[in-house]
Scaffold this active site. Sequence first.
Site, PDB file in Angstrom:
ATOM      1  N   CYS A 163       0.818  -1.223   0.000  1.00  0.00           N
ATOM      2  CA  CYS A 163       0.000   0.000   0.000  1.00  0.00           C
ATOM      3  C   CYS A 163       0.851   1.272   0.000  1.00  0.00           C
ATOM      4  O   CYS A 163       2.021   1.260   0.367  1.00  0.00           O
ATOM      5  CB  CYS A 163      -0.914  -0.019   1.221  1.00  0.00           C
ATOM      6  SG  CYS A 163      -2.320   1.074   0.988  1.00  0.00           S
TER       7      CYS A 163
ATOM      8  N   ASP B 205      -6.255  -3.721  11.568  1.00  0.00           N
ATOM      9  CA  ASP B 205      -5.139  -2.791  11.519  1.00  0.00           C
ATOM     10  C   ASP B 205      -4.917  -2.196  12.907  1.00  0.00           C
ATOM     11  O   ASP B 205      -5.747  -2.332  13.813  1.00  0.00           O
ATOM     12  CB  ASP B 205      -5.499  -1.674  10.514  1.00  0.00           C
ATOM     13  CG  ASP B 205      -4.300  -0.864  10.061  1.00  0.00           C
ATOM     14  OD1 ASP B 205      -3.173  -1.160  10.498  1.00  0.00           O
ATOM     15  OD2 ASP B 205      -4.516   0.060   9.261  1.00  0.00           O
TER      16      ASP B 205
HETATM   17  O1  LIG Z   1      -0.755   4.734   4.607  1.00  0.00           O
HETATM   18  C1  LIG Z   1      -1.387   5.671   5.084  1.00  0.00           C
HETATM   19  O2  LIG Z   1      -0.840   6.768   5.262  1.00  0.00           O
HETATM   20  C2  LIG Z   1      -2.825   5.511   5.459  1.00  0.00           C
HETATM   21  C3  LIG Z   1      -3.565   6.651   5.718  1.00  0.00           C
HETATM   22  C4  LIG Z   1      -4.904   6.537   6.065  1.00  0.00           C
HETATM   23  C5  LIG Z   1      -5.503   5.299   6.138  1.00  0.00           C
HETATM   24  C6  LIG Z   1      -4.759   4.154   5.889  1.00  0.00           C
HETATM   25  C7  LIG Z   1      -3.428   4.235   5.556  1.00  0.00           C
HETATM   26  N1  LIG Z   1      -2.657   3.107   5.303  1.00  0.00           N
HETATM   27  C8  LIG Z   1      -3.025   1.783   5.652  1.00  0.00           C
HETATM   28  O3  LIG Z   1      -2.479   1.455   6.907  1.00  0.00           O
HETATM   29  C9  LIG Z   1      -2.249   0.047   6.980  1.00  0.00           C
HETATM   30  C10 LIG Z   1      -0.930  -0.344   7.580  1.00  0.00           C
HETATM   31  O4  LIG Z   1       0.076   0.517   7.384  1.00  0.00           O
HETATM   32  P1  LIG Z   1       1.544   0.277   8.016  1.00  0.00           P
HETATM   33  O5  LIG Z   1       2.108  -0.937   7.305  1.00  0.00           O
HETATM   34  O6  LIG Z   1       1.424   0.077   9.473  1.00  0.00           O
HETATM   35  O7  LIG Z   1       2.252   1.518   7.637  1.00  0.00           O
HETATM   36  C11 LIG Z   1      -2.424  -0.481   5.575  1.00  0.00           C
HETATM   37  O8  LIG Z   1      -3.690  -1.097   5.551  1.00  0.00           O
HETATM   38  C12 LIG Z   1      -2.467   0.738   4.712  1.00  0.00           C
HETATM   39  O9  LIG Z   1      -3.349   0.519   3.654  1.00  0.00           O
END
Ligand SMILES: O=C(O)c1ccccc1N[C@@H]1O[C@H](COP(=O)(O)O)[C@@H](O)[C@H]1O
Length: 205
Positions: free
Chosen positions: A10, A127
Amino acid sequence: MTTPLFIKICGLRTEGDVDAAVDAGADAIGFVFADSPRTVDAGTARRLAERVPPGVLTVGVFRGQPVEEVRALTLASGVRAVQLHGDEGREYYDALRPQGWTLIRATSSEGGTPRCGELGEDLLLLDAPAPGAGVPWNWGAEGFTPPAGRWLLAGGLTPENVVEAVRTTTPWGVDVSSGVESRRGVKDPALIRAFVEAVRAADAF
Ligand SMILES: O=C(O)c1ccccc1N[C@@H]1O[C@H](COP(=O)(O)O)[C@@H](O)[C@H]1O
């Protein structure tokens, strides 16, 4: 043989990011339309999504945005799935359902294990409370019960911890952003490759 874990990478922002994820073998890639250091506009997402082969799912990521904004950005970018990180209710999912997009509900396991489909979503994503911050939640906690059905594990995953995370929680798939970056918002192709290789190695067990 068991089904391989579904892998989503992502927060992609450049052609190089997309090519690295696709070449590594990702099943899905995400474009962030929420407020974030990773935000892209719809035109950029469309241009990047056009590089993606049909077998790789393109996902738009939203957080607390009006449903009309979600619809407009999804149509303009041409992504095929919508990932929602707000506290949207069933009506919100019902409003998006007719478009045929895959609907992903991102939530935490605070307050009990959610059930995939209870708001009309196709896929659940567990998450951390602060999405995209690269901070793992307590998925290894005693008493954690994985949801039934299809769900993705996310939140602070890295090439180093993903194998233990999937063995502990037995998800249907995984989602990563910060853990494959060299610095906030900047993807690292070598880390993307390492992450996918680690997940595929976990698949082999
Ligand atoms: O990535 C972002 O900035 C974000 C912003 C708002 C909503 C979701 C976002 N990202 C999502 O967060 C999780 C995990 O991220 P990480 O690996 O802990 O950095 C993933 O599902 C992204 O799609």
